[in-house]
Design an enzyme around this catalytic site. Structure first.
Site, PDB file in Angstrom:
ATOM      1  N   THR A 285     -59.479  17.073  57.481  1.00 29.56           N
ATOM      2  CA  THR A 285     -59.875  18.127  58.409  1.00 29.56           C
ATOM      3  C   THR A 285     -60.432  17.584  59.720  1.00 29.56           C
ATOM      4  O   THR A 285     -60.192  18.160  60.788  1.00 29.56           O
ATOM      5  CB  THR A 285     -60.911  19.046  57.736  1.00 29.56           C
ATOM      6  OG1 THR A 285     -61.875  18.239  57.050  1.00 29.56           O
ATOM      7  CG2 THR A 285     -60.234  19.971  56.737  1.00 29.56           C
TER       8      THR A 285
ATOM      9  N   GLY B 273     -68.685  21.964  48.578  1.00 31.19           N
ATOM     10  CA  GLY B 273     -69.673  21.313  49.410  1.00 31.19           C
ATOM     11  C   GLY B 273     -70.889  22.227  49.473  1.00 31.19           C
ATOM     12  O   GLY B 273     -70.745  23.444  49.655  1.00 31.19           O
TER      13      GLY B 273
ATOM     14  N   HIS C 188     -33.423  47.991  39.351  1.00 33.88           N
ATOM     15  CA  HIS C 188     -33.127  48.940  38.269  1.00 33.88           C
ATOM     16  C   HIS C 188     -34.051  48.754  37.073  1.00 33.88           C
ATOM     17  O   HIS C 188     -34.072  47.693  36.458  1.00 33.88           O
ATOM     18  CB  HIS C 188     -31.698  48.766  37.741  1.00 33.88           C
ATOM     19  CG  HIS C 188     -30.643  48.703  38.787  1.00 33.88           C
ATOM     20  ND1 HIS C 188     -30.258  49.791  39.537  1.00 33.88           N
ATOM     21  CD2 HIS C 188     -29.903  47.664  39.222  1.00 33.88           C
ATOM     22  CE1 HIS C 188     -29.313  49.421  40.382  1.00 33.88           C
ATOM     23  NE2 HIS C 188     -29.083  48.146  40.228  1.00 33.88           N
TER      24      HIS C 188
END
Length: 380
Positions: free
Chosen positions: A71, A122, A295
Site C-alpha cells: 500500500t 491492525g 427456466h
C-alpha cells in the site's frame, strides 16, 4: 475474489448501481475532495473508462502500480500528483458517508472501527482521541479499534513514502502511519459503518448494505399483474413481465428482463441485460451483466459473474443440513463464510446443464460447465 476477478479488477465489481470503488469515490467527493487519484494496475482500463477525466465535477488522475508491492508503494506511485494534505482510501472498502466527512475534517487522522476480535486487524492505541501507536494483528490487542484503511496525511507525508520493505516483501502504509504518529497529532476517528470487501460473501454483504439505501423508483416497463413490494428500482429499459413478484430491496438494471411468473426477493441485484425467466426464484443474490437464469430454477444467496447461463431446472442449495455456517475454498483452504445461508459463486461464462444441482459453497471457475442432471458437490 476469484473467479469473479478473472477479468475484472476487484474494485470494479458491482455493488448496487455502481462499482464498489465508486461508492468510496462518492464518499470522498461528498466529504470535500478536490481531486481523485486512482492507483491502478490489473485490468486498469475498466477503472479509466468508468471514471474518465472528471467524476462528479472533480478532476481525476491515474497513477500506475506495475507490481503490487504494498500500500505504501501504491501511494508512492501517486506522489507526483500530491500537493498539500491528502487522504488515502482503500478502493475495496465501504465507509458510511458521515464518517469520511468527519475523517477529512479531523486530519491528520485515521479511521478506526470497533471490532469484537481485533487480533485479525491492525490495531490502534489511543490516548484521549489521539493515536499513539499501531500494531499489526497482535495477540494481545491494546484496544478494540481496528485500522479501517482510511487516512488523512499532512503534506509532509509525501516524503515519508520511501519506507523499508516488510518481512512479507511489501512496502506497508502502516509504516507511513507510524511516521505520522511520531511527527504530528493524529486523531482517531471512529467510523459508524465499515466493510472490507475481500471475498465473495462480503460482496453479498456490500450489496445488502447499498441496495438497502435505494429509494423505490419504477422507470422501466412493468406489465400486467406484476407485483413490486418495498424498495424496488426498475431502471429505464428493463422489463418486468406479468405474474412476477419482486420484494425489495432489489435493483433491476437497464436491459434486464424478468418473468413471466418469476419471484425475486431479498437484497438482489439483476445486472444490465440479465434474463430471469418463467418460474425462476432469485433470492438475495448478485446476478452479473448479461447472465441468464431462464427456466424454473432457484438461485439463493449466490454471486454470478457476467454472461453466465444456468440451464433449465438448475437448483442452488444454500443451507447445510446441520445448520452450520457454509464454507468456501479461498486460496486452497476451506474458510467459513459466517453465513448460515450461502449458495454458489459462478465466474464469467459459466454454463450449467439442465437439472443441475449445486451444493452450498461450491465455486465454478470462469467458463466451467456441468452436464445435464449433474450434482456438483465440489469446486469445478
Amino acid at each position: 475474489m476469484r473467479p469473479l476477478t478473472a477479468a475484472t479488477p476487484k474494485p470494479m465489481l458491482p455493488v448496487a448501481d455502481r462499482p464498489l470503488v465508486a461508492h468510496t469515490a462518492d464518499a470522498a467527493v461528498s466529504a470535500g475532495a478536490s481531486e481523485l487519484i486512482f492507483v491502478v494496475g490489473y485490468e486498469s482500463e475498466a477503472v479509466r473508462s468508468y471514471f474518465g477525466e472528471e467524476y462528479r465535477g472533480v478532476p481525476v488522475e491515474f497513477a500506475v502500480q506495475d507490481e503490487q508491492l504494498g500500500t505504501a508503494d501504491a501511494v508512492r506511485q501517486a506522489r507526483p500528483h500530491l500537493d498539500g494534505p491528502f487522504a488515502v482510501l482503500n478502493g475495496d472498502n465501504l465507509y458510511d458517508q458521515a464518517s469520511i466527512t468527519a475523517l477529512f475534517d479531523a486530519g491528520p487522522s485515521i479511521a478506526a472501527y470497533r471490532v469484537d476480535d481485533p487480533t485479525a486487524y491492525g490495531v490502534l492505541s489511543t490516548e484521549q482521541g489521539t493515536v499513539t501507536g499501531i500494531v499489526e494483528k497482535p495477540d494481545d490487542p491494546p484496544t478494540e479499534l481496528a485500522n479501517a484503511g482510511a487516512y488523512v496525511f499532512p503534506a509532509e507525508a509525501r516524503e515519508w513514502l520511501d519506507v523499508e520493505q516488510s518481512e512479507r516483501g511489501e512496502y506497508e502504509i502502516t509504516d507511513v502511519v507510524a511516521q505520522a504518529i511520531e511527527s504530528a497529532t493524529v486523531s482517531a476517528v471512529e467510523v459508524d459503518r465499515w466493510l472490507d470487501v475481500g471475498r465473495p460473501w462480503e460482496l453479498l454483504e456490500a450489496n445488502e448494505w447499498k441496495l438497502g439505501e435505494l429509494d423505490r423508483r419504477i422507470d422501466g416497463d412493468v406489465k400486467g399483474d406484476a407485483t413490486l413490494r418495498g424498495s424496488v428500482v426498475v431502471e429505464a429499459g428493463a422489463t418486468v413481465e406479468p405474474g412476477v413478484v419482486i420484494e425489495g430491496p432489489a435493483l433491476i438494471r437497464a436491459g434486464a428482463e424478468v418473468g413471466p411468473n418469476a419471484y425475486v426477493r431479498g437484497a438482489t441485484l439483476l445486472g444490465s441485460d440479465t434474463h430471469v425467466g418463467h418460474g425462476v426464484e432469485i433470492k438475495n443474490s448478485v446476478i452479473g451483466a448479461g447472465s441468464a437464469v431462464p427456466h424454473v430454477s432457484y438461485v439463493g444467496d449466490s454471486v454470478l459473474g457476467t454472461d453466465v447461463n444456468f440451464g433449465a431446472g438448475t437448483q442452488v442449495a444454500n443451507l447445510r443440513h446441520d445448520g452450520e455456517a457454509v464454507a468456501q475454498t479461498v486460496k486452497g483452504e476451506r474458510v467459513s463464510t459466517g453465513r448460515r445461508k450461502y449458495g454458489v459463486v459462478a465466474g464469467d461464462g459459466v454454463k450449467t446443464g439442465i437439472n443441475t444441482s449445486l451444493n452450498p459453497g461450491v465455486t465454478l471457475s470462469s467458463g466451467a460447465m456441468t452436464e445435464p442432471g449433474e450434482s456438483v458437490t465440489r469446486d469445478r
